[in-house]
Design a protein around this motif. Structure first.
Motif, PDB file in Angstrom:
ATOM      1  N   HIS A 198       0.843  -1.211   0.000  1.00 44.26           N
ATOM      2  CA  HIS A 198       0.000   0.000   0.000  1.00 44.26           C
ATOM      3  C   HIS A 198       0.873   1.254   0.000  1.00 44.26           C
TER       4      HIS A 198
ATOM      5  N   ALA B  54      -5.670  -9.209   0.927  1.00 43.93           N
ATOM      6  CA  ALA B  54      -4.840  -8.592   1.975  1.00 43.93           C
ATOM      7  C   ALA B  54      -3.868  -9.644   2.484  1.00 43.93           C
TER       8      ALA B  54
ATOM      9  N   MET C 161      -6.859   0.705   8.057  1.00 40.83           N
ATOM     10  CA  MET C 161      -7.808   0.882   6.939  1.00 40.83           C
ATOM     11  C   MET C 161      -8.023   2.359   6.610  1.00 40.83           C
ATOM     12  N   ASN C 162      -7.928   3.204   7.634  1.00 41.40           N
ATOM     13  CA  ASN C 162      -8.149   4.633   7.399  1.00 41.40           C
ATOM     14  C   ASN C 162      -6.887   5.350   6.914  1.00 41.40           C
TER      15      ASN C 162
ATOM     16  N   SER D 102      -4.712   4.415   1.760  1.00 34.91           N
ATOM     17  CA  SER D 102      -4.658   3.100   1.145  1.00 34.91           C
ATOM     18  C   SER D 102      -4.517   3.240  -0.363  1.00 34.91           C
TER      19      SER D 102
ATOM     20  N   PHE E  52      -6.286   1.647  -2.427  1.00 36.95           N
ATOM     21  CA  PHE E  52      -7.645   1.709  -3.003  1.00 36.95           C
ATOM     22  C   PHE E  52      -8.052   3.177  -3.222  1.00 36.95           C
ATOM     23  N   ASN E  53      -7.888   3.974  -2.159  1.00 37.78           N
ATOM     24  CA  ASN E  53      -8.312   5.379  -2.270  1.00 37.78           C
ATOM     25  C   ASN E  53      -7.421   6.161  -3.212  1.00 37.78           C
TER      26      ASN E  53
ATOM     27  N   GLY F 237      -8.938  -8.239  -1.020  1.00 37.31           N
ATOM     28  CA  GLY F 237      -8.382  -6.910  -1.283  1.00 37.31           C
ATOM     29  C   GLY F 237      -7.887  -6.757  -2.719  1.00 37.31           C
TER      30      GLY F 237
ATOM     31  N   GLU G 260     -10.929  -5.865  -4.529  1.00 43.51           N
ATOM     32  CA  GLU G 260     -11.259  -4.477  -4.163  1.00 43.51           C
ATOM     33  C   GLU G 260     -10.338  -3.486  -4.862  1.00 43.51           C
ATOM     34  N   LEU G 261      -9.066  -3.865  -5.023  1.00 42.22           N
ATOM     35  CA  LEU G 261      -8.150  -2.977  -5.745  1.00 42.22           C
ATOM     36  C   LEU G 261      -8.578  -2.870  -7.210  1.00 42.22           C
TER      37      LEU G 261
ATOM     38  N   GLN H 183     -14.654 -12.588  -3.070  1.00 38.31           N
ATOM     39  CA  GLN H 183     -14.517 -11.802  -1.828  1.00 38.31           C
ATOM     40  C   GLN H 183     -14.601 -12.837  -0.715  1.00 38.31           C
TER      41      GLN H 183
ATOM     42  N   GLY I 296     -12.180  -2.934   2.134  1.00 44.10           N
ATOM     43  CA  GLY I 296     -11.470  -2.015   1.229  1.00 44.10           C
ATOM     44  C   GLY I 296     -12.370  -1.512   0.114  1.00 44.10           C
TER      45      GLY I 296
END
Ligand code: COA
Length: 260
Positions: free
Chosen positions: A34, A67, A84-85, A88, A90-91, A111, A114-115, A132, A143
């Motif tokens: 990440h 993950a 997680m906050n 990441s 992802f964001n 994950g 999710e990516l 998932q 994520g």
């Protein structure tokens, strides 16, 4: 570009390829991946030679197998919430101003799925498998899986994938709309790069406005979305590339966009 431990970054013309490079762990997404992925995107964000990014996994077997489960052991709720906050990948992909394509070459789990969902377009090998599987660990997707998967393939299909943890194959993923294209494994890279190069040649600011507008569609109601679209459309009219694109059409020649 900087050197990284867990990812490889390569520039091929106007396309950058990020390869998650932990094949011995099926490219599981640890904290270091990440951190380095976010740093690589920061470098590519400001690189005017790059118009599009492709993300893939190293080796024949896996895109990203989720993950890194070993990092879950012994973590408290508060510690995991902080993880997680934190910034990441992802964001960072979601908010990256240039288009990002997930080139899914194998296992695309947890994950990893999710990516891929955070990316703008997904291409897959016929060998790719999607799930998932968090439910099998006594947890749930964290994520973006419950939100992005549901928006992309619909509630019933997302619910079944998330509640059972079962894997689906590439043909099913394509039927669900989870991936845009499925290619033979030996063609995946060539076909994905054809797509990436086609996108990377377009006017960069217009690409950015398109990405922002389309992403806003699932985050707003129709009236807000239509208003945002008009604003972003108007911003395109402030660019030199708009004059170039229109002139090139009228003069029957190829446009030469400059990202201005
Ligand atoms: N986190 C950490 N390590 C992982 C991993 C993950 N998500 N997925 C695979 N690995 C590791 C394995 O522990 C193994 O390491 P080892 O050789 O040191 O024992 C190595 O990668 C190879 O995996 P292995 O399980 O031996 O391969 P396989 O072909 O038998 O099975 C999978 C492949 C993908 C079915 C299996 O690895 C798996 O179920 N992985 C976990 C998937 C998951 O639940 N992801 C969501 C996490 S929230």
């Amino acid at each position: 570009m900087s050197n990284y431990e867990t990812i490889l970054v390569e520039k091929r013309g106007r396309v950058a390829l990020i390869t998650i490079n932990r094949p011995e762990k099926l490219n599981a997404l640890g904290a270091k991946v990440h951190e380095e992925g976010v740093a690589a995107l920061e470098e590519l964000r400001n690189d005017s030679e790059i118009g599009c990014v492709v993300i893939t996994g190293s080796g024949e077997k896996s895109f990203i197998a989720g993950a890194d489960i070993s990092e879950f052991a012994g973590k408290s709720a508060a510690e995991q919430r902080d993880v997680m906050n934190a910034r990441s990948l992802f964001n960072s992909i979601d908010q990256f101003p240039k288009p990002v394509i997930a080139m899914i070459n194998g296992f695309c789990l947890g994950g990893g799925c999710e990516l891929a969902l955070a990316c703008d377009i997904r291409t897959a090998s016929e060998k790719a498998r999607f799930s998932q599987p968090e439910i099998n660990l006594g947890i749930m997707p964290g994520g973006g899986g419950t939100q992005r998967l549901t928006r992309l393939i619909g509630e019933g299909r997302a619910m079944e994938m998330i509640l059972t943890g079962d894997m689906i194959d590439a043909v099913t993923a394509h039927k669900f709309g989870l991936v845009n294209h499925v290619f033979a494994p030996e063609e995946l890279e060539e076909k994905t790069f054809e797509l990436a190069n086609k996108i990377a040649e377009k006017a960069p600011i217009a690409l950015q406005m398109c990405k922002e507008a389309v992403k806003f569609a699932s985050r707003s109601n129709l009236d807000e979305g239509l208003r945002r679209e008009v604003d972003l459309f108007a911003i395109c009219f402030s660019t030199e590339d708009k004059e170039e694109g229109v002139s090139a059409f009228l003069e029957k020649r190829k446009p030469n966009f400059k990202g201005k």
